[in-house]
Scaffold this active site. Structure first.
Site, PDB file in Angstrom:
ATOM      1  N   LYS A   8      -3.245  15.352   6.248  1.00  0.00           N
ATOM      2  CA  LYS A   8      -4.094  14.247   6.744  1.00  0.00           C
ATOM      3  C   LYS A   8      -3.297  12.972   7.000  1.00  0.00           C
ATOM      4  CE  LYS A   8      -7.029  13.788   3.295  1.00  0.00           C
ATOM      5  NZ  LYS A   8      -6.701  14.852   2.355  1.00  0.00           N
ATOM      6  N   ARG A  22     -15.290  11.280   0.889  1.00  0.00           N
ATOM      7  CA  ARG A  22     -14.949  12.450   0.081  1.00  0.00           C
ATOM      8  C   ARG A  22     -16.157  13.007  -0.663  1.00  0.00           C
ATOM      9  NH1 ARG A  22      -9.134  10.997  -0.565  1.00  0.00           N
ATOM     10  NH2 ARG A  22      -8.034  12.730  -1.515  1.00  0.00           N
ATOM     11  N   ARG A  55       6.028  18.506  -2.134  1.00  0.00           N
ATOM     12  CA  ARG A  55       5.909  17.052  -2.020  1.00  0.00           C
ATOM     13  C   ARG A  55       6.185  16.391  -3.374  1.00  0.00           C
ATOM     14  NH1 ARG A  55       0.417  14.677   0.440  1.00  0.00           N
ATOM     15  NH2 ARG A  55      -0.323  14.569  -1.689  1.00  0.00           N
ATOM     16  N   ARG A  67       4.861  10.706  -6.240  1.00  0.00           N
ATOM     17  CA  ARG A  67       3.421  10.487  -6.388  1.00  0.00           C
ATOM     18  C   ARG A  67       3.006  11.043  -7.744  1.00  0.00           C
ATOM     19  NH1 ARG A  67      -0.788  11.404  -1.499  1.00  0.00           N
ATOM     20  NH2 ARG A  67      -2.118  11.790  -3.291  1.00  0.00           N
ATOM     21  N   ARG A 101      -7.270  18.518  -8.284  1.00  0.00           N
ATOM     22  CA  ARG A 101      -7.660  17.887  -7.012  1.00  0.00           C
ATOM     23  C   ARG A 101      -8.284  18.922  -6.072  1.00  0.00           C
ATOM     24  NH1 ARG A 101      -2.243  15.424  -5.583  1.00  0.00           N
ATOM     25  NH2 ARG A 101      -3.148  14.888  -3.575  1.00  0.00           N
TER      26      ARG A 101
HETATM   27  P1  AMP Z   1      -5.244  10.717  -1.142  1.00  0.00           P
HETATM   28  O1  AMP Z   1      -3.970   9.989  -0.895  1.00  0.00           O
HETATM   29  O2  AMP Z   1      -6.228  10.581  -0.014  1.00  0.00           O
HETATM   30  O3  AMP Z   1      -5.027  12.155  -1.535  1.00  0.00           O
HETATM   31  O4  AMP Z   1      -5.942  10.010  -2.396  1.00  0.00           O
HETATM   32  C1  AMP Z   1      -5.328   9.977  -3.664  1.00  0.00           C
HETATM   33  C2  AMP Z   1      -6.376   9.790  -4.751  1.00  0.00           C
HETATM   34  O5  AMP Z   1      -7.076   8.547  -4.569  1.00  0.00           O
HETATM   35  C3  AMP Z   1      -7.479  10.856  -4.774  1.00  0.00           C
HETATM   36  O6  AMP Z   1      -7.096  12.026  -5.465  1.00  0.00           O
HETATM   37  C4  AMP Z   1      -8.604  10.096  -5.479  1.00  0.00           C
HETATM   38  O7  AMP Z   1      -8.386  10.019  -6.876  1.00  0.00           O
HETATM   39  C5  AMP Z   1      -8.450   8.685  -4.919  1.00  0.00           C
HETATM   40  N1  AMP Z   1      -9.262   8.527  -3.680  1.00  0.00           N
HETATM   41  C6  AMP Z   1      -8.792   8.317  -2.412  1.00  0.00           C
HETATM   42  N2  AMP Z   1      -9.801   8.252  -1.535  1.00  0.00           N
HETATM   43  C7  AMP Z   1     -10.939   8.435  -2.242  1.00  0.00           C
HETATM   44  C8  AMP Z   1     -12.310   8.513  -1.912  1.00  0.00           C
HETATM   45  N3  AMP Z   1     -12.735   8.391  -0.638  1.00  0.00           N
HETATM   46  N4  AMP Z   1     -13.209   8.739  -2.918  1.00  0.00           N
HETATM   47  C9  AMP Z   1     -12.813   8.856  -4.196  1.00  0.00           C
HETATM   48  N5  AMP Z   1     -11.533   8.823  -4.584  1.00  0.00           N
HETATM   49  C10 AMP Z   1     -10.588   8.600  -3.626  1.00  0.00           C
END
Ligand code: AMP
Length: 189
Positions: A14, A89, A128, A134, A145
């Site tokens: 993404k 999400r 990654r 990260r 996740r």
């Molecule tokens: P990502 O980089 O999009 O994978 O986001 C990393 C982490 O941030 C996720 O695993 C969630 O803990 C939190 N997060 C990001 N976007 C959201 C969202 N829309 N709703 C809830 N948690 C989020």
């Protein structure tokens, strides 16, 4: 305005594809994950609030996401559109987004859904984990996740499919091949 959502499980690409799409179509890229990682780096109140949640692979609350979304939507004026990466999400978040967009006379044009099977996701995320630092890319958190994705986020596929906005993309192959498939779908709809 032209507003897109890039949808997919963790590790589906993404972030990479959103940046390329934002550049090609001149869209404002909103990555909620990046926003949170910045807040954590800067040790802000929000950062301190979400650090443990993110590091355990769970989702931040819908209420906090709504606040962030409202702020981001109002911050950017006179733009061609947004690409949302990692938002929504949950079904509640999707409802919030529809409502806010309507209030601002905007709408989601398409939802691009990247399709990648679990085995591939796990191996990409583990790779990654080695390449970046990260803190949510450890094996245990990765599995959590994916569980969260399957239970809370995957139902959105149905939600957007009913709205006839879903463009499904096969998410395996080179970054450029996948990008070409995405732009083909967008340009031919
Ligand atoms: P990502 O980089 O999009 O994978 O986001 C990393 C982490 O941030 C996720 O695993 C969630 O803990 C939190 N997060 C990001 N976007 C959201 C969202 N829309 N709703 C809830 N948690 C989020």
């Amino acid at each position: 305005m032209f507003n897109l959502i890039l949808f997919g499980p963790p590790g589906s690409g993404k972030g990479t594809q959103s940046m390329k799409i934002a550049e090609k179509y001149g869209l404002e890229h909103i990555s909620t994950g990046e926003i949170f990682r910045n807040e954590i780096r800067n040790k802000t109140t929000i950062g301190l609030k979400v650090k443990n949640i993110i590091e355990s692979g769970e989702l931040v609350t819908d209420e906090l996401l709504l606040e962030i979304l409202q702020y981001e939507l109002k911050k950017h004026k006179d733009i061609k559109g947004f690409i949302f990466d990692g938002y929504p999400r949950t079904l509640v978040q999707a409802g919030h987004l529809d409502q806010l967009m309507e209030e601002m006379n905007m709408k989601i044009s398409y939802v691009i859904s990247l399709d990648v099977h679990d085995d591939e996701l796990i191996s990409r995320l583990l790779l990654r984990a080695k390449e970046t630092n990260r803190s949510d890319d450890t094996e245990e958190v990765i599995k959590q996740r994916l569980v969260v994705y399957n239970s809370q986020t995957k139902p959105l596929i149905d939600y957007y499919s009913k709205q006839k906005k879903l463009l499904k993309i096969h998410g395996i192959g080179s970054i450029d091949d996948i990008f070409r498939n995405i732009t083909y779908e967008i340009d031919n709809h």
